[in-house]
Design a protein around this motif. Structure first.
Motif, PDB file in Angstrom:
ATOM      1  N   PRO A  81       0.792  -1.232   0.000  1.00 42.06           N
ATOM      2  CA  PRO A  81       0.000   0.000   0.000  1.00 42.06           C
ATOM      3  C   PRO A  81       0.827   1.288   0.000  1.00 42.06           C
ATOM      4  N   THR A  82       2.054   1.237   0.512  1.00 37.86           N
ATOM      5  CA  THR A  82       2.840   2.475   0.591  1.00 37.86           C
ATOM      6  C   THR A  82       3.504   2.862  -0.723  1.00 37.86           C
ATOM      7  N   THR A  83       3.732   1.889  -1.633  1.00 40.88           N
ATOM      8  CA  THR A  83       4.390   2.212  -2.908  1.00 40.88           C
ATOM      9  C   THR A  83       3.512   1.926  -4.124  1.00 40.88           C
ATOM     10  N   PHE A  84       2.291   1.515  -3.895  1.00 33.47           N
ATOM     11  CA  PHE A  84       1.386   1.127  -4.979  1.00 33.47           C
ATOM     12  C   PHE A  84       1.009   2.330  -5.839  1.00 33.47           C
ATOM     13  N   THR A  85       1.049   2.129  -7.163  1.00 32.68           N
ATOM     14  CA  THR A  85       0.657   3.157  -8.125  1.00 32.68           C
ATOM     15  C   THR A  85      -0.266   2.539  -9.163  1.00 32.68           C
ATOM     16  N   ALA A  86      -1.451   3.109  -9.311  1.00 35.90           N
ATOM     17  CA  ALA A  86      -2.369   2.674 -10.361  1.00 35.90           C
ATOM     18  C   ALA A  86      -1.937   3.340 -11.656  1.00 35.90           C
ATOM     19  N   LEU A  87      -1.703   2.536 -12.698  1.00 39.05           N
ATOM     20  CA  LEU A  87      -1.193   3.056 -13.962  1.00 39.05           C
ATOM     21  C   LEU A  87      -2.280   3.351 -14.985  1.00 39.05           C
ATOM     22  N   GLY A  88      -3.419   2.688 -14.868  1.00 35.76           N
ATOM     23  CA  GLY A  88      -4.494   2.808 -15.840  1.00 35.76           C
ATOM     24  C   GLY A  88      -4.660   1.513 -16.608  1.00 35.76           C
ATOM     25  N   ALA A  89      -5.775   1.380 -17.309  1.00 33.63           N
ATOM     26  CA  ALA A  89      -6.076   0.190 -18.120  1.00 33.63           C
ATOM     27  C   ALA A  89      -5.992  -1.098 -17.293  1.00 33.63           C
ATOM     28  N   SER A  90      -6.359  -1.019 -16.002  1.00 31.89           N
ATOM     29  CA  SER A  90      -6.345  -2.154 -15.063  1.00 31.89           C
ATOM     30  C   SER A  90      -4.952  -2.624 -14.693  1.00 31.89           C
ATOM     31  N   TYR A  91      -3.918  -1.848 -15.006  1.00 32.94           N
ATOM     32  CA  TYR A  91      -2.547  -2.157 -14.618  1.00 32.94           C
ATOM     33  C   TYR A  91      -2.129  -1.298 -13.421  1.00 32.94           C
ATOM     34  N   ALA A  92      -1.192  -1.839 -12.631  1.00 37.79           N
ATOM     35  CA  ALA A  92      -0.634  -1.118 -11.493  1.00 37.79           C
ATOM     36  C   ALA A  92       0.744  -1.697 -11.201  1.00 37.79           C
ATOM     37  N   LYS A  93       1.487  -1.009 -10.331  1.00 30.53           N
ATOM     38  CA  LYS A  93       2.770  -1.562  -9.892  1.00 30.53           C
ATOM     39  C   LYS A  93       3.100  -0.995  -8.522  1.00 30.53           C
ATOM     40  N   ASP A  94       4.013  -1.693  -7.840  1.00 28.58           N
ATOM     41  CA  ASP A  94       4.562  -1.230  -6.579  1.00 28.58           C
ATOM     42  C   ASP A  94       6.049  -1.564  -6.562  1.00 28.58           C
ATOM     43  N   LYS A  95       6.692  -1.466  -5.419  1.00 24.45           N
ATOM     44  CA  LYS A  95       8.134  -1.725  -5.346  1.00 24.45           C
ATOM     45  C   LYS A  95       8.489  -3.174  -5.622  1.00 24.45           C
ATOM     46  N   ASN A  96       7.492  -4.075  -5.573  1.00 24.07           N
ATOM     47  CA  ASN A  96       7.758  -5.499  -5.719  1.00 24.07           C
ATOM     48  C   ASN A  96       7.406  -6.093  -7.071  1.00 24.07           C
ATOM     49  N   SER A  97       6.383  -5.549  -7.735  1.00 23.11           N
ATOM     50  CA  SER A  97       5.889  -6.211  -8.935  1.00 23.11           C
ATOM     51  C   SER A  97       4.973  -5.294  -9.730  1.00 23.11           C
ATOM     52  N   ALA A  98       4.491  -5.839 -10.840  1.00 23.56           N
ATOM     53  CA  ALA A  98       3.439  -5.199 -11.625  1.00 23.56           C
ATOM     54  C   ALA A  98       2.208  -6.100 -11.527  1.00 23.56           C
ATOM     55  N   TYR A  99       1.028  -5.507 -11.752  1.00 22.44           N
ATOM     56  CA  TYR A  99      -0.230  -6.228 -11.582  1.00 22.44           C
ATOM     57  C   TYR A  99      -1.179  -5.904 -12.727  1.00 22.44           C
ATOM     58  N   TYR A 100      -1.984  -6.890 -13.073  1.00 17.11           N
ATOM     59  CA  TYR A 100      -3.104  -6.676 -13.980  1.00 17.11           C
ATOM     60  C   TYR A 100      -4.348  -7.121 -13.226  1.00 17.11           C
ATOM     61  N   MET A 101      -5.286  -6.211 -13.053  1.00 16.63           N
ATOM     62  CA  MET A 101      -6.445  -6.432 -12.207  1.00 16.63           C
ATOM     63  C   MET A 101      -5.947  -6.820 -10.812  1.00 16.63           C
TER      64      MET A 101
END
Length: 163
Positions: free
Chosen positions: A97-117
């Motif tokens: 939660p402290t480094t999470f960034t929503a990128l758009g188009a259901s993508y996001a990333k944080d200090k550890n990884s990238a995410y889809y949905m």
């Protein structure tokens, strides 16, 4: 009554109750109730001192005090990141939660990884992971909507190496 107030997203309240589409929202505190997300194509979110609500129903195990909306896809509280899918909220496992960034188009990333949905993209290089306009044809990668230094992605899945 004189205290009746129409709110965004089909909500309303008076001094005694909160309503969603004309029905009482059970347990809602009218004094602290507010609509927090009324995107035209996403569920309508609201909260009070006790709970977070999605379309008039309580979302379980979410802290209303720390809850906030990132964008149309993601929200967070003090403990978790949530993907706001059509079927409800899904915890994004392992998201920070402290480094999470929503990128758009259901993508996001944080200090550890990238995410889809709500799914971690295990192949992603989080340092170079980006999204952009969807690219259709005309490149060695075909259709893609995200990329990093190693791969092109479409809907969170690796298409081909970007090398």
């Amino acid at each position: 009554p004189m205290t009746f107030e129409s709110l965004p997203g089909s909500y309303a309240k008076d001094s005694k109750a909160v309503y969603f589409r004309g029905e009482i929202v059970q347990g809602a505190d009218a004094r602290t109730f507010s609509v927090i997300d009324d995107c035209y194509d996403s569920p309508i979110l609201a909260k009070d001192i006790r709970a977070v609500y999605r379309n008039g129903l309580v979302l379980q195990d979410i802290d209303p005090v720390s809850f906030k909306v990132f964008n149309i896809d993601y929200a967070l509280d003090k403990s978790n990141i949530y993907f706001k899918g059509e079927g409800g909220f899904a915890v994004v496992p392992g998201a920070d939660p402290t480094t999470f960034t929503a990128l758009g188009a259901s993508y996001a990333k944080d200090k550890n990884s990238a995410y889809y949905m709500a799914t971690r993209i295990s192949e992603a290089d989080d340092a170079t992971f980006t999204i952009g306009e969807r690219h259709y044809g005309g490149t060695q990668s075909g259709d893609y909507d995200a990329k990093d230094k190693n791969h092109f992605y479409r809907y969170g899945k690796v298409l081909v190496s970007s090398n």
